[in-house]
Enzyme design. Structure first.
Site, PDB file in Angstrom:
ATOM      1  N   GLY A  11       0.825  -1.212   0.000  1.00  0.00           N
ATOM      2  CA  GLY A  11       0.000   0.000   0.000  1.00  0.00           C
ATOM      3  C   GLY A  11       0.852   1.252   0.000  1.00  0.00           C
ATOM      4  N   TYR A 142     -15.046   4.550   8.219  1.00  0.00           N
ATOM      5  CA  TYR A 142     -13.596   4.595   8.433  1.00  0.00           C
ATOM      6  C   TYR A 142     -13.298   5.196   9.814  1.00  0.00           C
ATOM      7  CZ  TYR A 142      -8.708   5.956   7.269  1.00  0.00           C
ATOM      8  OH  TYR A 142      -7.345   6.128   7.228  1.00  0.00           O
TER       9      TYR A 142
HETATM   10  C1  AKB Z   1      -7.979   9.155   3.893  1.00  0.00           C
HETATM   11  O1  AKB Z   1      -8.148  10.231   3.278  1.00  0.00           O
HETATM   12  O2  AKB Z   1      -8.867   8.307   4.037  1.00  0.00           O
HETATM   13  C2  AKB Z   1      -6.646   8.916   4.548  1.00  0.00           C
HETATM   14  C3  AKB Z   1      -6.624   9.401   5.950  1.00  0.00           C
HETATM   15  C4  AKB Z   1      -6.524  10.831   6.265  1.00  0.00           C
HETATM   16  O3  AKB Z   1      -6.702   8.608   6.849  1.00  0.00           O
HETATM   17  N1  AKB Z   1      -5.613   9.541   3.779  1.00  0.00           N
END
Ligand code: AKB
Length: 317
Positions: A11, A142
């Site tokens: 990654g 997330y």
């Molecule tokens: C995203 O944009 O999802 C990542 C992060 C800031 O965790 N780059």
């Protein structure tokens, strides 16, 4: 000598982290793993490599034991925009993979690193100079994964004594491997498009500020935190780290110092824009500086110079 196993080694972070760790600790002491074997010629294949799906707990454990790893760096994860497209899959991969890696660390008494993110914050978090300890009610899958992950790593430290460590990364900018599926990716794409086409259409609106950092500083931060004496760490798994707070106009202005007729326009993507607006404008990294000497070297202009010259070299432009 350390024996380090990395998940998600192909990654955006993993690629450069693997190369740097092999430089420091020796080619054969760093095991790269990823879902698929990269193409021949990839730097990741310069040392040991194993195919690994991080949801396969039994295989992860077997590989770690056979390699006699004493450290695991768990980088495999879906980023914010991709996770929003398939939240159930994101939960299973991000949380299942993390739990498996923590269990491996617990069973084999390994040191442990995994990154959290500015995505662990939400719309009611203070927007400016966001402190390390503050309100965390993210509105993305997330973000939910990242907050849960921070708590889970703290739990493994307090409950089982696993030496878990982690930082909250901002958007990371690199010319080696382009990211995939993040909200902050515009700040990488803009440099590639500047070199290739002299113009860029941003999916993030002007005036939308987010924290960013050059990849070299991110890799240094991981290594510094992992080598910090345990008795100096009051916190463990959620250190704010950042080098700059920028919006697309600032990046464009910095690029124009090198490419004067660079053009920037906008076609805002409502999904990624909403995610960006739910995140802080700028976070406060003072605890990382105080507790383990976090010290980023690149500001916007030095990063721009480095990005443009590396991409030009790569693309023969
Ligand atoms: C995203 O944009 O999802 C990542 C992060 C800031 O965790 N780059």
């Amino acid at each position: 000598m350390k024996r380090i196993m990395i998940t998600g080694a192909c990654g955006q972070i993993g690629t450069e982290l693997t190369a740097k760790l092999r430089e420091i600790y020796g080619q054969d002491n760093v095991l790269a793993t990823d879902l698929r074997r990269p193409e021949e010629g990839s730097r990741v294949l310069e040392g040991p490599f194993e195919e690994l799906d991080v949801t396969d707990a039994e295989k992860m454990d077997r590989i770690a034991e056979a390699f006699k790893a004493d450290t695991i760096m768990h980088m495999a994860a879906l980023l914010s925009a991709t996770a929003e497209k398939n939240p159930v899959f994101a939960w299973n991969l991000n949380m299942g993979g993390l739990l498996n890696a923590l269990e491996v660390a617990r069973k084999h008494n390994m040191q442990f690193f995994t990154p959290s993110s500015i995505g662990a914050f939400g719309p009611n978090t203070p927007k400016d100079d966001t402190p390390q300890t503050t309100i965390q009610r993210p509105t993305t899958m997330y973000g939910v994964n990242k907050v849960s992950g921070e708590l889970l790593c703290d739990y493994y430290f307090h409950r089982f004594g696993v030496d878990t460590r982690g930082v909250r990364f901002p958007g990371l900018i690199s010319h080696v491997k382009e990211p995939g599926g993040g909200t902050t990716d515009y700040a990488v794409e803009i440099y590639f498009k500047a070199v290739r086409e002299g113009k860029y259409t941003s999916y993030i609106d002007k005036g939308t500020f987010m924290d960013m950092m050059f990849m070299d500083d991110a890799i240094d931060a991981i290594i510094k935190l992992m080598e910090a004496p345990a008795d100096k760490l009051e916190d463990r798994n959620a250190f704010n780290v950042t080098a700059m707070s920028i919006d697309p106009e600032m990046v464009a202005a910095s690029i124009r110092k090198e490419i004067p007729d660079f053009e920037l326009d906008y076609d805002v993507d409502p999904v990624r824009q909403a995610i960006a607006e739910s995140w802080p404008n700028s976070i406060d990294a003072s605890e990382a500086k105080r507790q383990w000497g976090f010290d980023p070297k690149f500001d916007l202009d030095t990063m721009t110079k480095e990005m443009l010259s590396a991409i030009r070299e790569k693309e023969n432009k």
